[in-house]
Design a protein around this motif. Structure first.
Motif, mmCIF file in Angstrom:
data_model
loop_
_atom_site.group_PDB
_atom_site.id
_atom_site.type_symbol
_atom_site.label_atom_id
_atom_site.label_comp_id
_atom_site.label_asym_id
_atom_site.label_seq_id
_atom_site.Cartn_x
_atom_site.Cartn_y
_atom_site.Cartn_z
ATOM 1 N N ASP A 236 0.725 -1.004 0.586
ATOM 2 C CA ASP A 236 -0.267 -0.019 -0.458
ATOM 3 C C ASP A 236 1.279 0.896 0.080
ATOM 4 O O ASP A 236 1.105 2.086 -0.446
ATOM 5 C CB ASP A 236 -1.102 0.251 1.288
ATOM 6 N N ARG A 239 2.376 1.719 -3.629
ATOM 7 C CA ARG A 239 1.339 2.462 -4.019
ATOM 8 C C ARG A 239 1.932 3.920 -4.416
ATOM 9 O O ARG A 239 1.994 4.487 -5.061
ATOM 10 C CB ARG A 239 0.136 1.450 -4.465
ATOM 11 N N ASP A 263 4.026 -0.942 -10.793
ATOM 12 C CA ASP A 263 3.033 0.143 -10.138
ATOM 13 C C ASP A 263 1.835 -1.086 -10.122
ATOM 14 O O ASP A 263 0.417 -0.556 -9.407
ATOM 15 C CB ASP A 263 2.846 1.459 -10.527
ATOM 16 N N GLN A 264 1.262 -1.426 -11.517
ATOM 17 C CA GLN A 264 -0.431 -1.859 -11.807
ATOM 18 C C GLN A 264 0.129 -3.286 -11.122
ATOM 19 O O GLN A 264 -0.669 -3.681 -11.335
ATOM 20 C CB GLN A 264 -0.072 -1.977 -13.292
ATOM 21 N N TYR A 266 1.831 -4.711 -8.396
ATOM 22 C CA TYR A 266 1.379 -4.329 -7.231
ATOM 23 C C TYR A 266 0.241 -3.557 -7.245
ATOM 24 O O TYR A 266 -1.002 -4.559 -5.622
ATOM 25 C CB TYR A 266 2.366 -2.885 -6.174
ATOM 26 N N LYS A 267 -0.938 -3.390 -7.869
ATOM 27 C CA LYS A 267 -1.618 -3.286 -7.973
ATOM 28 C C LYS A 267 -2.967 -4.460 -7.836
ATOM 29 O O LYS A 267 -4.035 -4.753 -7.317
ATOM 30 C CB LYS A 267 -2.749 -2.643 -8.827
ATOM 31 N N GLU A 268 -2.722 -5.362 -8.964
ATOM 32 C CA GLU A 268 -3.065 -6.515 -9.015
ATOM 33 C C GLU A 268 -2.739 -7.702 -7.249
ATOM 34 O O GLU A 268 -3.533 -8.161 -6.663
ATOM 35 C CB GLU A 268 -2.067 -7.636 -9.966
ATOM 36 N N GLN A 270 -2.642 -5.678 -4.721
ATOM 37 C CA GLN A 270 -3.852 -5.381 -3.389
ATOM 38 C C GLN A 270 -4.996 -5.763 -3.929
ATOM 39 O O GLN A 270 -5.625 -6.410 -2.761
ATOM 40 C CB GLN A 270 -3.582 -4.402 -3.381
ATOM 41 N N LYS A 271 -5.202 -6.336 -4.915
ATOM 42 C CA LYS A 271 -6.652 -6.680 -5.266
ATOM 43 C C LYS A 271 -6.399 -8.872 -4.473
ATOM 44 O O LYS A 271 -7.771 -8.879 -4.905
ATOM 45 C CB LYS A 271 -7.053 -7.605 -7.007
#
Length: 288
Positions: A236, A239, A263-264, A266-268, A270-271
């Protein structure tokens, strides 16, 4: 020895303030959750304050390590903010990773009040804070830095002035950009070794001694191999930092294609529920 206020007692701030006390500085702490401040005093001595302003009153140096731009503004400004309690000639040292924009904004406000301001984000993670071996990258006036550096030294392995206000934050962005690519490369390397039927410890023993070696490889390969991700800087927060990097790149014209891609990734993560996993968890998305 100096009178020092430390604002923000998270996983970084708590031990950093402890090193200041251990060096003999007179330390007053403040934290948004008062129980953490009380726990710090119980462990290290000194005293706690009810507000940032109260903590800053009479201090020679006020250090902060909070969350983001908005948190920093709230800690510095307003009736109960640190600036309201600081005396002329005191120096504010901010260890938070924030935008260069908010740093310059607060530096200007501080100057109007006769207060010095040094942006001093850190690298080295929780272990670096606990062991007092952080890398500290600073921006600000040379006179303010010269006064603050001996105090910062309580928890620094290296501390450097990189330029005027905001230069420390820009250097921290360079740090995060480099880490993002390194962790993704390491994740792919270990994932490839798994798929090829190789022993990860044996592979790392060999390649870490050559050009592929890095701090990330030496300190994270084993926990990555064991699918454990509770050993460092949270996704978190990464990002948040990468968002700052990408916004700054839009402003200065730098091209950061790998950073934007990671960055994307890391978004995955997070999901997947990994927002509080450490940054080495990039390998987890490859193992799905």
């Amino acid at each position: 020895m100096a009178r020092v206020a430390f604002l923000g007692l998270g996983v970084m701030g708590f031990p950093m303030a402890g090193h200041l006390a251990a060096k003999g500085h007179e330390v007053t702490v403040w934290n948004r959750t008062a129980a953490k401040a009380e726990a710090w005093v119980a462990q290290h001595g000194g005293k706690s304050a009810a507000t940032a302003r109260e903590a800053a009153e009479g201090a020679d140096f006020v250090m902060s390590c909070v969350g983001n731009d908005d948190d920093l503004r709230q800690v510095c400004l307003g009736e109960n903010g640190a600036f309201a309690g600081m005396k002329a000639g005191a120096i504010y040292v901010d260890h938070t990773t924030v935008s260069a924009q908010v740093t310059r904004e607060l530096s200007e406000i501080a100057a109007e009040k006769g207060i010095g301001f040094v942006d001093a984000p850190v690298s080295g993670g929780q272990a670096g804070a606990e062991n007092g071996v952080l890398s500290v990258m600073c921006g600000g006036a040379s006179d303010d830095y010269a006064k603050a550096e001996p105090v910062i030294a309580a928890y620094a392995r290296i501390c450097r002035l990189l330029g005027p206000s905001g230069a420390g934050q820009l250097t921290k962005m360079c740090n995060q950009i480099a880490i993002a690519g390194l962790v993704q490369g390491l994740s792919e390397s270990l994932h490839f070794a798994e798929k090829a039927g190789l022993s990860i410890p044996e592979v790392v023993e060999v390649i870490s001694q050559g050009a592929a070696g890095s701090w990330q490889m030496a300190n994270r390969f084993q926990t990555m191999d064991e699918n454990r991700f509770d050993f460092g800087f949270a996704v978190d927060w990464m990002r948040k930092d990468l968002g700052i990097c990408l916004e700054a790149a839009d402003a200065n014209g730098a091209s950061l294609p790998v950073t934007a891609l990671v960055d994307q990734f890391y978004k995955e993560v997070q999901k997947m529920g990994g927002g509080r996993w450490d940054t080495s968890s990039l390998i987890a998305r490859l193992r799905r």
